[in-house]
Design a protein around this motif. Sequence first.
Motif, PDB file in Angstrom:
ATOM      1  N   ILE A  17       0.720  -1.410   0.028  1.00  0.00           N
ATOM      2  CA  ILE A  17      -0.091  -0.139   0.060  1.00  0.00           C
ATOM      3  C   ILE A  17       0.764   1.240  -0.158  1.00  0.00           C
ATOM      4  N   TYR A  18       1.941   1.087  -0.434  1.00  0.00           N
ATOM      5  CA  TYR A  18       2.844   2.210  -0.560  1.00  0.00           C
ATOM      6  C   TYR A  18       2.343   3.198  -1.646  1.00  0.00           C
ATOM      7  N   LEU A  19       3.207   4.404  -1.757  1.00  0.00           N
ATOM      8  CA  LEU A  19       2.817   5.345  -2.778  1.00  0.00           C
ATOM      9  C   LEU A  19       2.712   4.751  -4.274  1.00  0.00           C
ATOM     10  N   ASP A  20       3.881   4.399  -4.437  1.00  0.00           N
ATOM     11  CA  ASP A  20       4.136   3.917  -5.825  1.00  0.00           C
ATOM     12  C   ASP A  20       3.817   2.201  -5.992  1.00  0.00           C
ATOM     13  N   SER A  21       3.054   1.601  -5.344  1.00  0.00           N
ATOM     14  CA  SER A  21       2.686   0.254  -5.251  1.00  0.00           C
ATOM     15  C   SER A  21       1.691   0.182  -6.602  1.00  0.00           C
ATOM     16  N   LEU A  22       1.965  -0.940  -7.245  1.00  0.00           N
ATOM     17  CA  LEU A  22       1.104  -1.340  -8.149  1.00  0.00           C
ATOM     18  C   LEU A  22      -0.217  -2.040  -7.842  1.00  0.00           C
ATOM     19  N   ALA A  23      -1.242  -1.639  -8.491  1.00  0.00           N
ATOM     20  CA  ALA A  23      -2.484  -2.458  -8.263  1.00  0.00           C
ATOM     21  C   ALA A  23      -3.099  -3.068  -9.742  1.00  0.00           C
ATOM     22  N   THR A  24      -3.724  -4.080  -9.482  1.00  0.00           N
ATOM     23  CA  THR A  24      -4.371  -4.628 -10.808  1.00  0.00           C
ATOM     24  C   THR A  24      -5.803  -4.295 -10.566  1.00  0.00           C
ATOM     25  N   ILE A  25      -6.698  -3.896 -11.481  1.00  0.00           N
ATOM     26  CA  ILE A  25      -8.052  -3.674 -11.497  1.00  0.00           C
ATOM     27  C   ILE A  25      -8.610  -4.406 -12.552  1.00  0.00           C
ATOM     28  N   THR A  26      -9.515  -5.445 -12.360  1.00  0.00           N
ATOM     29  CA  THR A  26     -10.089  -6.211 -13.302  1.00  0.00           C
ATOM     30  C   THR A  26     -11.530  -5.896 -13.000  1.00  0.00           C
ATOM     31  N   MET A  27     -12.331  -5.727 -14.301  1.00  0.00           N
ATOM     32  CA  MET A  27     -13.831  -5.676 -14.511  1.00  0.00           C
ATOM     33  C   MET A  27     -14.111  -6.501 -15.431  1.00  0.00           C
ATOM     34  N   SER A  28     -15.372  -7.241 -15.110  1.00  0.00           N
ATOM     35  CA  SER A  28     -15.948  -8.086 -15.828  1.00  0.00           C
ATOM     36  C   SER A  28     -17.416  -8.008 -16.161  1.00  0.00           C
ATOM     37  N   SER A  29     -18.140  -8.408 -16.908  1.00  0.00           N
ATOM     38  CA  SER A  29     -19.432  -8.472 -17.125  1.00  0.00           C
ATOM     39  C   SER A  29     -19.737  -9.306 -18.199  1.00  0.00           C
ATOM     40  N   SER A  30     -21.243  -9.853 -18.343  1.00  0.00           N
ATOM     41  CA  SER A  30     -21.717 -10.634 -19.389  1.00  0.00           C
ATOM     42  C   SER A  30     -21.963  -9.956 -20.862  1.00  0.00           C
ATOM     43  N   LYS A  31     -21.827  -8.354 -20.656  1.00  0.00           N
ATOM     44  CA  LYS A  31     -22.187  -7.631 -21.760  1.00  0.00           C
ATOM     45  C   LYS A  31     -20.911  -6.827 -22.037  1.00  0.00           C
ATOM     46  N   SER A  32     -20.664  -6.349 -23.193  1.00  0.00           N
ATOM     47  CA  SER A  32     -19.398  -5.525 -23.522  1.00  0.00           C
ATOM     48  C   SER A  32     -19.616  -3.903 -22.704  1.00  0.00           C
ATOM     49  N   PHE A  33     -18.611  -3.623 -22.379  1.00  0.00           N
ATOM     50  CA  PHE A  33     -18.864  -1.990 -21.775  1.00  0.00           C
ATOM     51  C   PHE A  33     -17.370  -1.238 -21.978  1.00  0.00           C
ATOM     52  N   GLU A  34     -17.306  -0.181 -21.721  1.00  0.00           N
ATOM     53  CA  GLU A  34     -16.256   0.825 -21.921  1.00  0.00           C
ATOM     54  C   GLU A  34     -15.962   1.373 -20.343  1.00  0.00           C
ATOM     55  N   VAL A  35     -14.664   1.173 -19.981  1.00  0.00           N
ATOM     56  CA  VAL A  35     -14.486   1.894 -18.615  1.00  0.00           C
ATOM     57  C   VAL A  35     -13.468   3.245 -18.776  1.00  0.00           C
ATOM     58  N   GLU A  36     -13.515   3.877 -17.825  1.00  0.00           N
ATOM     59  CA  GLU A  36     -12.532   5.036 -17.615  1.00  0.00           C
ATOM     60  C   GLU A  36     -12.004   5.140 -16.069  1.00  0.00           C
ATOM     61  N   VAL A  37     -10.756   4.775 -16.064  1.00  0.00           N
ATOM     62  CA  VAL A  37     -10.115   4.769 -14.783  1.00  0.00           C
ATOM     63  C   VAL A  37      -9.362   6.118 -14.399  1.00  0.00           C
ATOM     64  N   SER A  38      -9.519   6.653 -13.423  1.00  0.00           N
ATOM     65  CA  SER A  38      -8.849   7.986 -13.083  1.00  0.00           C
ATOM     66  C   SER A  38      -7.233   7.977 -12.592  1.00  0.00           C
ATOM     67  N   ASN A  39      -6.832   6.775 -12.345  1.00  0.00           N
ATOM     68  CA  ASN A  39      -5.402   6.452 -11.967  1.00  0.00           C
ATOM     69  C   ASN A  39      -4.337   6.220 -13.049  1.00  0.00           C
ATOM     70  N   ASP A  40      -3.232   6.217 -12.843  1.00  0.00           N
ATOM     71  CA  ASP A  40      -2.220   6.175 -13.954  1.00  0.00           C
ATOM     72  C   ASP A  40      -2.114   4.799 -14.277  1.00  0.00           C
ATOM     73  N   ILE A  41      -2.372   4.535 -15.626  1.00  0.00           N
ATOM     74  CA  ILE A  41      -2.395   3.185 -16.167  1.00  0.00           C
ATOM     75  C   ILE A  41      -1.121   2.737 -16.772  1.00  0.00           C
TER      76      ILE A  41
END
Length: 307
Positions: A17-41
């Motif tokens: 949980i440090y400042l520059d730690s990496l995290a993986t965000i996984t999103m799933s659904s039965s239907k197609s979607f488009e997502v916008e994430v505020s963090n640095d990808i």
Amino acid sequence: MSSNLSGVSVSITADSIYLDSLATITMSSSKSFEVEVSNDIVAIEKGVSSDVANSIKSIESDNRQVVEVVVTQIFRERRVSCNHRNTLMNAYGMRFYPFVSSMLMSEIKISNQPIDIILIDLPDSYRILWNKATVLGDGSFKAYLKHAFGIERSTYIFRWDDDSDEFKSIDLDVAVRLGGKALLRITNFPFMYWLLSLFIVAIASTSDKTSILLASVGAAWIFMLRQWNLSNAPQENTLLTHAYLIHGLFIPIWAATWHFYSFFALGWMPVILIFVYSIHNSTQTFKKNGLLPKLIAEYWLKKVIDK
């Protein structure tokens, strides 16, 4: 919102949980979607980048529509003092180990699907502060929290009531700190061993042989060095290391006083009681608020900045 998870499931996984730690965000659904994430990808593991910044379109994977990204800057280390706003050291990061405390902050927007559930997966050494964990749907509807405990990792589940509206954006503002068995192993147990070492050294000081007293002091130092090594400190200059040095220095002073002026050794009891109170108060305050008592926090922050 239906209970069969017909919308998008969001899972956030991190190992620290440090400042520059990496995290993986996984999103799933039965239907197609488009997502916008505020963090640095940092990387797009699954999905297709769109023309909009930080916006990704889902792709099919295992009969599901999935987006998976690796991000940084999702954890913001909590500020120690309001008097040093522009100092990078003014944060509960590595220098304050083991009292590491951060805010998990992110905004996720889904274009054409509602968000059903948010999962935060962390190692068991970290804990979410329930009274400082806020996940809002569409900016105003607060999700409720459940905890799925595991031996090595724990999952924190955020959901809304079944009759809630469908949300297409979520704001996460979740306090996370080091805790659980890790905090007990790194702080409480070594301190109790230190108190036991003082008792053993006091007994050894009654011997006429100075070599026995020196051996007991050396044994206490070796044990403290072993405990410090097992603490997995992220760097040398930490609050934990500073505490070990102070407590280690006290042992020969305690031994010499008992050996040469045993009557005056009892005068050190108020100092030991201060140590006991400081450790207990610090750990209990940190467990509750994710922050140290102001006096200790300001003391160590000044030490860090002066260096």
